[in-house]
Design a protein around this motif. Structure first.
Motif, PDB file in Angstrom:
ATOM      1  N   LEU A   5       0.826  -1.205   0.000  1.00 27.16           N
ATOM      2  CA  LEU A   5       0.000   0.000   0.000  1.00 27.16           C
ATOM      3  C   LEU A   5       0.860   1.255   0.000  1.00 27.16           C
ATOM      4  O   LEU A   5       0.543   2.233  -0.659  1.00 27.16           O
ATOM      5  N   PHE A   6       1.957   1.218   0.739  1.00 31.74           N
ATOM      6  CA  PHE A   6       2.823   2.392   0.819  1.00 31.74           C
ATOM      7  C   PHE A   6       3.525   2.639  -0.509  1.00 31.74           C
ATOM      8  O   PHE A   6       3.722   3.770  -0.920  1.00 31.74           O
ATOM      9  N   VAL A   7       3.882   1.584  -1.213  1.00 32.36           N
ATOM     10  CA  VAL A   7       4.544   1.721  -2.508  1.00 32.36           C
ATOM     11  C   VAL A   7       3.553   2.219  -3.550  1.00 32.36           C
ATOM     12  O   VAL A   7       3.882   3.054  -4.376  1.00 32.36           O
ATOM     13  N   ALA A   8       2.325   1.741  -3.515  1.00 34.15           N
ATOM     14  CA  ALA A   8       1.330   2.091  -4.520  1.00 34.15           C
ATOM     15  C   ALA A   8       1.061   3.584  -4.572  1.00 34.15           C
ATOM     16  O   ALA A   8       0.846   4.139  -5.639  1.00 34.15           O
ATOM     17  N   VAL A   9       1.092   4.250  -3.448  1.00 36.34           N
ATOM     18  CA  VAL A   9       0.765   5.669  -3.458  1.00 36.34           C
ATOM     19  C   VAL A   9       1.871   6.514  -4.048  1.00 36.34           C
ATOM     20  O   VAL A   9       1.618   7.606  -4.506  1.00 36.34           O
ATOM     21  N   SER A  10       3.084   6.038  -4.091  1.00 32.82           N
ATOM     22  CA  SER A  10       4.152   6.843  -4.662  1.00 32.82           C
ATOM     23  C   SER A  10       3.857   7.161  -6.116  1.00 32.82           C
ATOM     24  O   SER A  10       4.175   8.238  -6.596  1.00 32.82           O
ATOM     25  N   CYS A  11       3.218   6.244  -6.815  1.00 33.31           N
ATOM     26  CA  CYS A  11       2.833   6.493  -8.199  1.00 33.31           C
ATOM     27  C   CYS A  11       1.790   7.605  -8.266  1.00 33.31           C
ATOM     28  O   CYS A  11       1.818   8.431  -9.154  1.00 33.31           O
ATOM     29  N   VAL A  12       0.883   7.604  -7.325  1.00 33.59           N
ATOM     30  CA  VAL A  12      -0.187   8.591  -7.309  1.00 33.59           C
ATOM     31  C   VAL A  12       0.371   9.972  -6.983  1.00 33.59           C
ATOM     32  O   VAL A  12       0.083  10.942  -7.670  1.00 33.59           O
ATOM     33  N   SER A  13       1.176  10.058  -5.965  1.00 34.93           N
ATOM     34  CA  SER A  13       1.655  11.356  -5.504  1.00 34.93           C
ATOM     35  C   SER A  13       2.602  12.014  -6.489  1.00 34.93           C
ATOM     36  O   SER A  13       2.542  13.213  -6.704  1.00 34.93           O
ATOM     37  N   GLN A  14       3.489  11.257  -7.099  1.00 36.05           N
ATOM     38  CA  GLN A  14       4.531  11.838  -7.936  1.00 36.05           C
ATOM     39  C   GLN A  14       4.072  12.132  -9.348  1.00 36.05           C
ATOM     40  O   GLN A  14       4.695  12.922 -10.040  1.00 36.05           O
ATOM     41  N   SER A  15       2.996  11.523  -9.824  1.00 31.54           N
ATOM     42  CA  SER A  15       2.621  11.717 -11.208  1.00 31.54           C
ATOM     43  C   SER A  15       1.634  12.865 -11.401  1.00 31.54           C
ATOM     44  O   SER A  15       1.285  13.179 -12.524  1.00 31.54           O
ATOM     45  N   ALA A  16       1.166  13.463 -10.341  1.00 31.92           N
ATOM     46  CA  ALA A  16       0.274  14.611 -10.475  1.00 31.92           C
ATOM     47  C   ALA A  16       1.130  15.859 -10.660  1.00 31.92           C
ATOM     48  O   ALA A  16       1.700  16.364  -9.717  1.00 31.92           O
ATOM     49  N   TYR A  17       1.227  16.352 -11.894  1.00 33.62           N
ATOM     50  CA  TYR A  17       2.143  17.450 -12.193  1.00 33.62           C
ATOM     51  C   TYR A  17       1.613  18.794 -11.722  1.00 33.62           C
ATOM     52  O   TYR A  17       2.343  19.608 -11.212  1.00 33.62           O
ATOM     53  N   GLN A  18       0.326  19.038 -11.929  1.00 32.98           N
ATOM     54  CA  GLN A  18      -0.269  20.302 -11.522  1.00 32.98           C
ATOM     55  C   GLN A  18      -1.430  20.010 -10.576  1.00 32.98           C
ATOM     56  O   GLN A  18      -2.569  19.904 -11.010  1.00 32.98           O
ATOM     57  N   PRO A  19      -1.130  19.865  -9.310  1.00 36.25           N
ATOM     58  CA  PRO A  19      -2.202  19.480  -8.384  1.00 36.25           C
ATOM     59  C   PRO A  19      -3.249  20.580  -8.230  1.00 36.25           C
ATOM     60  O   PRO A  19      -2.929  21.754  -8.101  1.00 36.25           O
ATOM     61  N   CYS A  20      -4.503  20.188  -8.294  1.00 35.89           N
ATOM     62  CA  CYS A  20      -5.597  21.105  -8.025  1.00 35.89           C
ATOM     63  C   CYS A  20      -5.958  20.957  -6.538  1.00 35.89           C
ATOM     64  O   CYS A  20      -5.356  20.150  -5.822  1.00 35.89           O
ATOM     65  N   ALA A  21      -6.939  21.693  -6.102  1.00 32.80           N
ATOM     66  CA  ALA A  21      -7.343  21.630  -4.697  1.00 32.80           C
ATOM     67  C   ALA A  21      -7.814  20.227  -4.327  1.00 32.80           C
ATOM     68  O   ALA A  21      -7.534  19.732  -3.228  1.00 32.80           O
ATOM     69  N   GLU A  22      -8.507  19.565  -5.249  1.00 34.16           N
ATOM     70  CA  GLU A  22      -8.983  18.208  -4.975  1.00 34.16           C
ATOM     71  C   GLU A  22      -7.811  17.235  -4.866  1.00 34.16           C
ATOM     72  O   GLU A  22      -7.808  16.345  -4.018  1.00 34.16           O
ATOM     73  N   ALA A  59      -6.225   1.986   1.187  1.00 32.21           N
ATOM     74  CA  ALA A  59      -6.456   1.533  -0.187  1.00 32.21           C
ATOM     75  C   ALA A  59      -7.523   2.383  -0.877  1.00 32.21           C
ATOM     76  O   ALA A  59      -7.390   2.723  -2.065  1.00 32.21           O
ATOM     77  N   MET A  60      -8.564   2.731  -0.163  1.00 31.75           N
ATOM     78  CA  MET A  60      -9.620   3.570  -0.745  1.00 31.75           C
ATOM     79  C   MET A  60      -9.104   4.970  -1.051  1.00 31.75           C
ATOM     80  O   MET A  60      -9.454   5.564  -2.070  1.00 31.75           O
ATOM     81  N   ALA A  61      -8.250   5.487  -0.189  1.00 26.98           N
ATOM     82  CA  ALA A  61      -7.661   6.804  -0.442  1.00 26.98           C
ATOM     83  C   ALA A  61      -6.802   6.760  -1.704  1.00 26.98           C
ATOM     84  O   ALA A  61      -6.833   7.682  -2.521  1.00 26.98           O
ATOM     85  N   ILE A  62      -6.049   5.681  -1.875  1.00 28.12           N
ATOM     86  CA  ILE A  62      -5.234   5.515  -3.081  1.00 28.12           C
ATOM     87  C   ILE A  62      -6.132   5.416  -4.309  1.00 28.12           C
ATOM     88  O   ILE A  62      -5.880   6.058  -5.334  1.00 28.12           O
ATOM     89  N   ALA A  63      -7.181   4.624  -4.218  1.00 24.17           N
ATOM     90  CA  ALA A  63      -8.092   4.438  -5.352  1.00 24.17           C
ATOM     91  C   ALA A  63      -8.744   5.758  -5.756  1.00 24.17           C
ATOM     92  O   ALA A  63      -8.842   6.064  -6.959  1.00 24.17           O
ATOM     93  N   ARG A  64      -9.186   6.542  -4.769  1.00 23.30           N
ATOM     94  CA  ARG A  64      -9.800   7.834  -5.094  1.00 23.30           C
ATOM     95  C   ARG A  64      -8.800   8.767  -5.761  1.00 23.30           C
ATOM     96  O   ARG A  64      -9.133   9.465  -6.718  1.00 23.30           O
ATOM     97  N   ALA A  65      -7.559   8.766  -5.285  1.00 25.53           N
ATOM     98  CA  ALA A  65      -6.537   9.622  -5.869  1.00 25.53           C
ATOM     99  C   ALA A  65      -6.216   9.189  -7.302  1.00 25.53           C
ATOM    100  O   ALA A  65      -6.070  10.026  -8.198  1.00 25.53           O
ATOM    101  N   LYS A  66      -6.124   7.888  -7.529  1.00 24.71           N
ATOM    102  CA  LYS A  66      -5.847   7.398  -8.885  1.00 24.71           C
ATOM    103  C   LYS A  66      -7.004   7.707  -9.831  1.00 24.71           C
ATOM    104  O   LYS A  66      -6.790   8.078 -10.985  1.00 24.71           O
ATOM    105  N   GLU A  67      -8.214   7.560  -9.343  1.00 21.79           N
ATOM    106  CA  GLU A  67      -9.386   7.875 -10.158  1.00 21.79           C
ATOM    107  C   GLU A  67      -9.389   9.351 -10.538  1.00 21.79           C
ATOM    108  O   GLU A  67      -9.650   9.717 -11.679  1.00 21.79           O
ATOM    109  N   HIS A  68      -9.096  10.198  -9.580  1.00 19.72           N
ATOM    110  CA  HIS A  68      -9.044  11.638  -9.836  1.00 19.72           C
ATOM    111  C   HIS A  68      -7.927  11.957 -10.826  1.00 19.72           C
ATOM    112  O   HIS A  68      -8.120  12.753 -11.747  1.00 19.72           O
ATOM    113  N   GLU A  69      -6.789  11.323 -10.645  1.00 19.79           N
ATOM    114  CA  GLU A  69      -5.670  11.557 -11.554  1.00 19.79           C
ATOM    115  C   GLU A  69      -6.015  11.117 -12.975  1.00 19.79           C
ATOM    116  O   GLU A  69      -5.649  11.775 -13.938  1.00 19.79           O
ATOM    117  N   ALA A  70      -6.745  10.021 -13.109  1.00 13.91           N
ATOM    118  CA  ALA A  70      -7.159   9.548 -14.429  1.00 13.91           C
ATOM    119  C   ALA A  70      -8.048  10.589 -15.111  1.00 13.91           C
ATOM    120  O   ALA A  70      -7.955  10.787 -16.328  1.00 13.91           O
TER     121      ALA A  70
END
Length: 84
Positions: A5-22, A59-70
């Motif tokens: 779970l800790f490794v999975a979020v690194s993909c989410v956090s680092q790939s968002a180039y221009q983060p919005c408020a959400e 896991a749900m927090a990761i899923a929501r972040a990935k969905e938003h990033e998509a």
């Protein structure tokens, strides 16, 4: 289980180039869930149910972040096609 779970979020956090408020809110949600799981795991032995609930929250927090990033990625693709 927890390390994946800790490794999975690194993909989410680092790939968002221009983060919005959400994006920022979703990352804060993830960090809060992750830190709670870590802290409680260090303080005491968690029951299987507690660990599962906390891991599910992460896991749900990761899923929501990935969905938003998509959604960000599909929007940028649409803009690219419209501009081209």
């Amino acid at each position: 289980m927890l390390s994946s779970l800790f490794v999975a979020v690194s993909c989410v956090s680092q790939s968002a180039y221009q983060p919005c408020a959400e994006c920022e809110r979703l990352e804060a949600d993830f960090l809060e869930a992750r830190d709670r799981l870590r802290m409680l795991s260090r303080l005491r032995q968690l029951s299987a149910l507690e660990e599962k609930q906390l891991a599910d929250r992460v896991a749900m927090a990761i899923a929501r972040a990935k969905e938003h990033e998509a959604r960000h990625n599909s929007e940028s693709c649409k803009k690219g096609i419209a501009a081209g």
